[in-house]
Design an enzyme around this catalytic site. Structure first.
Site, PDB file in Angstrom:
ATOM      1  N   ASP A 122      60.710  61.180  -6.928  1.00  0.00           N
ATOM      2  CA  ASP A 122      61.357  61.839  -5.816  1.00  0.00           C
ATOM      3  C   ASP A 122      61.460  60.816  -4.686  1.00  0.00           C
ATOM      4  O   ASP A 122      60.982  59.687  -4.790  1.00  0.00           O
ATOM      5  CB  ASP A 122      60.563  63.093  -5.400  1.00  0.00           C
TER       6      ASP A 122
HETATM    7  C1  GLC Z   1      64.198  65.092  -1.492  1.00  0.00           C
HETATM    8  C2  GLC Z   1      63.846  66.216  -2.435  1.00  0.00           C
HETATM    9  C3  GLC Z   1      64.488  66.098  -3.774  1.00  0.00           C
HETATM   10  C4  GLC Z   1      65.830  65.421  -3.633  1.00  0.00           C
HETATM   11  C5  GLC Z   1      65.577  63.983  -3.205  1.00  0.00           C
HETATM   12  C6  GLC Z   1      66.884  63.204  -2.994  1.00  0.00           C
HETATM   13  O1  GLC Z   1      63.077  64.749  -0.734  1.00  0.00           O
HETATM   14  O2  GLC Z   1      62.462  66.495  -2.648  1.00  0.00           O
HETATM   15  O3  GLC Z   1      64.590  67.432  -4.319  1.00  0.00           O
HETATM   16  O4  GLC Z   1      66.538  65.461  -4.853  1.00  0.00           O
HETATM   17  O5  GLC Z   1      64.782  63.918  -2.047  1.00  0.00           O
HETATM   18  O6  GLC Z   1      67.583  63.736  -1.914  1.00  0.00           O
END
Ligand code: GLC
Length: 749
Positions: free
Chosen positions: A281
């Protein structure tokens, strides 16, 4: 009487995983291409593939990184012209011409915005989920996006958690079915389809169990609960062919998912045979330092790669730290090669090497009429009728004037809900607009918002709204949450309506005119008082671009509500966690407990009995899981089991008659729950095992069939073995998780 046969969803899931499509599992042609390419790559080029950056606008600068082979994927670039320009550098100017994988969070629509996933889950219709994802993929791929970070399939049982909006609610089975459908929608029949977008089930795993419902907080899920509750939706998504997975922010029992070998290798790779790519993430790799799980960026990279992560989102430790780790033997080149194979495999399956560029003319597909129609259908099916006293809905021709009131009646931005990066609020059709369009020629529409936005505490407009509302036959109050009040990092400790919305509803009720309350929110809210004050309540979650026309059709009966609660609605926040698939405990509530205001003075210490409930809230929630009304009524009868004694490899066939006993054509979501009465470990009092939508005309009766393989009653038991344990079971066919006639059957040896 027609019979209505449901092929078990479990069977469907297994079929999906068997479809052999080009680029599917074990496609030797692709594997050969991967090996050929890998053999030419330098270490820097390999580490570059494992590196994902977020577009920061500077095309020249990013082009320089791409040319060096330092970037494998870019998220948040959504202009097809810029996407093609960056891709051209990768394909035509970098040494090996490996295309870049363009990614974006397309959670419930790209431009045409569908109801938030929690709303889609309320439809209990996998076709809604699949169609929404398909439309999103068609639109997003037109901009050059070929990877989305969806579906979000974190089972969530705590509405304080803002991200409950993004998932499919509290139930493992519902989330599994809806998540697999979204994977299918995003990825089409083949990833090489130019409108296919690689799905990314997230957040792997257990993120929805954040302690206290506070985002990013630690989770403490023992393996057995992980396997019985939180992992199955991800396994279903993997079986559905999901191309990628994303690790979650949370540490579970002290181990951050981004460094968790058990889930990333033992479960995902070895048990499930997943051969796609695993991405972190946003900076969840480097956040292992904040967790106190890694001392420095070097240990971050070592723990993430050795645990099985293939690609790092934005925190750059792989590119910077892996060369030294390789030299020191703390990370093996074989691990790097395996990560690069997984990444190249998805790029080959997407057809990026053959067709790296997007046809910029495809942007004409955005907001296509068929897309808007699909979004409207989804919004209709996502709405839940919670109350309809005296059948005030649907509004009849006798209603000559309505007052449209509340901060969500004309809130084009907030109606779209959370995780909407590319949706255009100017395309939103609000309830106010839709009501004027639908009935403005024959019904007087009086509009007085009363409050400017959901958190508005300024009550100066409330009296004006109430005065205006008093002139109408019926008051339509649109309340709820601004989009920002749910979603990532947006958690609430109080789930009452924000601002002066409660005062607004109270003032409207004081007019004596019937109040129809419509709620647009990203979560269940504790609206018990507002329900009391309303003649009818329609819960729409955040219904998306076409929420207005959908709600107008529902209010005037052009459509009939069919949604069911995908998550339990607590009476008050203190009841949380409250969900239907709970354990019975040794002292279950009798539901006859004496509540707070009825306790006699100087009551004896044990005079109230000793059961599990709250003296001020009782045991039951405001609304149970699976609950929702219609404008018509349905009667379940004649429930029959194919046998009352079954073996583990049998299929239990359950048939029942469902009759529309009301005066409107309507759709009922019939549900099948099972209880394993005694196990080697305690088991939930109920678990959803099947559901189906049945549409019936007034007076029509159908025989409906559920087929349930007994193998689907397996669970991880005391010996940490997934098995069906012989014994007594109970079963309910029901309109929700609290009703239904109890039937018994036995599973033998
Ligand atoms: C965010 C979220 C995730 C998302 C990623 C990219 O913090 O936790 O669900 O896909 O970053 O935006």
């Amino acid at each position: 009487m027609k019979t209505f046969n449901i092929l078990s969803i479990g069977l469907l899931l297994s079929l999906v995983s068997c479809t052999q499509v080009p680029g599917g599992k074990g496609d030797s042609a692709i594997e050969q291409k991967i090996e050929a390419l890998l053999s030419k790559m330098t270490l820097e080029e390999k580490l570059g593939q494992m590196n994902q950056i977020s577009s920061y606008g500077n095309i020249e600068d990013m082009s320089g990184l791409i040319k060096k082979g330092e970037v494998g994927s870019i998220l948040n670039e959504v202009d097809p012209v810029r996407v093609n320009a960056l891709q051209r550098v990768a394909v035509e100017e970098s040494r090996l011409g490996i295309p870049v994988l363009m990614a974006r969070d397309v959670i419930h629509g790209f431009k045409t915005i569908f109801p938030i996933p929690l709303g889609q889950a309320a439809s209990f219709n996998p076709q809604v989920a699949e169609e929404g994802a398909r439309v999103a993929a068609i639109e997003a791929s037109a901009a050059g996006i070929r990877w989305t970070f969806a579906p979000m399939i974190d089972v969530a049982r705590d509405p304080r958690w803002g991200r409950i909006a993004e998932g499919c609610g509290e139930d493992t089975y519902l989330t599994s079915v809806m998540g697999a459908a979204m994977v299918k929608g995003f990825q089409s029949d083949s990833l090489s389809d130019p409108t296919a977008v690689a799905a990314c089930p997230k957040h792997f795993v257990g993120y929805g169990a954040a302690e206290g419902g506070r985002d990013y907080n630690s989770t403490f899920i023992p393996e057995r609960r992980l396997r019985n509750v939180y992992l199955p939706p991800f396994e279903a998504a993997a079986k559905a062919g999901a191309a990628t997975f994303m690790t979650s922010f949370n540490d579970n029992d002290g181990v951050p998912s981004t460094g968790n070998t058990f889930i990333l290798k033992d479960v995902l790779r070895k048990e499930w045979g997943f051969d796609g790519l695993v991405v972190t993430d946003w900076a969840s790799a480097s956040e292992m330092m904040s967790h106190g799980f890694a001392a420095d960026p070097k240990e971050v990279a070592m723990k993430a790669v050795n645990a099985g992560v293939d690609m790092e989102m934005v925190s750059y430790t792989f590119v910077r730290e892996l060369p030294a780790l390789l030299k020191e033997g703390k990370v093996k080149e074989a691990a790097i090669d395996e990560a690069v194979r997984n990444i190249l495999r998805i790029k080959f399956r997407l057809g990026l090497f053959d067709n790296p560029y997007v046809d910029e003319k495809r942007m004409e597909v955005l907001y296509a009429p068929s897309h808007l129609e699909a979004a409207k259908r989804a919004a209709v099916e996502s709405a839940i009728l919670l109350k309809n006293a005296e059948g005030i809905l649907p509004l009849s021709a006798s209603v000559k004037s309505v007052a449209v009131v509340g901060p969500m009646a004309s809130a084009p931005y907030d109606q779209l809900g959370t995780w909407v990066f590319d949706g255009d609020k100017t395309k939103t059709v609000t309830p106010l607009t839709a009501i004027r369009e639908l009935v403005g020629d024959r019904v007087q529409v009086i509009y007085e918002p009363g409050l400017a936005y959901s958190r508005d505490k300024d009550q100066s407009g409330v009296a004006k709204a109430a005065t205006a509302a008093a002139r109408a036959d019926v008051i339509l109050a649109f309340v709820g949450e601004e989009a920002i009040l749910s979603g990532e990092a947006h958690c609430l400790a109080d789930l009452n309506l924000q601002g002066a919305q409660r005062e607004l509803i109270a003032a409207l009720a004081k007019t004596g005119k019937p109040v129809v309350t419509v709620v647009m929110a990203g979560r269940p809210l504790t609206i018990g008082e507002e329900v009391e004050r309303s003649a009818a309540v329609l819960y729409a979650f955040h219904p998306g671009t076409m929420g207005g026309p959908a709600l107008a059709d529902l209010l005037w009966g052009k459509a009939v509500p069919s949604g069911k609660t995908p998550v339990t609605f607590p009476k008050m926040v203190g009841q949380i966690p409250v969900y239907y698939a709970h354990n019975n405990t040794g002292r279950p509530a009798t539901r006859n407990e004496v509540l707070l205001n009825d306790i006699p003075l100087e009551a004896g210490q044990t005079s109230l009995g000793c059961t599990s409930f709250y003296m001020d809230a009782g045991f039951d929630p405001l609304y149970p899981f699976g609950y929702g009304l219609s404008y018509t009524t349905f009667e379940y009868s004649n429930v029959k089991l194919s046998s009352s004694t079954l073996k583990k490899d049998d299929v239990l066939t359950v048939t029942f008659d469902l009759e529309n006993t009301g005066s409107y054509e309507g759709t009922e979501v019939a549900q099948l729950y099972v209880r394993d009465k005694v196990g080697s470990v305690t088991r939930p009092v109920k678990e959803l095992k099947r559901f189906t939508r049945v549409t019936l005309r007034p007076g029509e009766k159908k025989t409906v069939t559920f087929e349930l393989p007994i193998s689907e009653l397996a669970f991880w038991n005391i010996d940490r073995v997934k098995t069906v344990e012989p014994g007594d079971f109970l079963l309910w066919v029901a309109p929700d998780s609290q009703s239904g006639e109890e039937m018994a059957f036995e599973v033998i040896g």
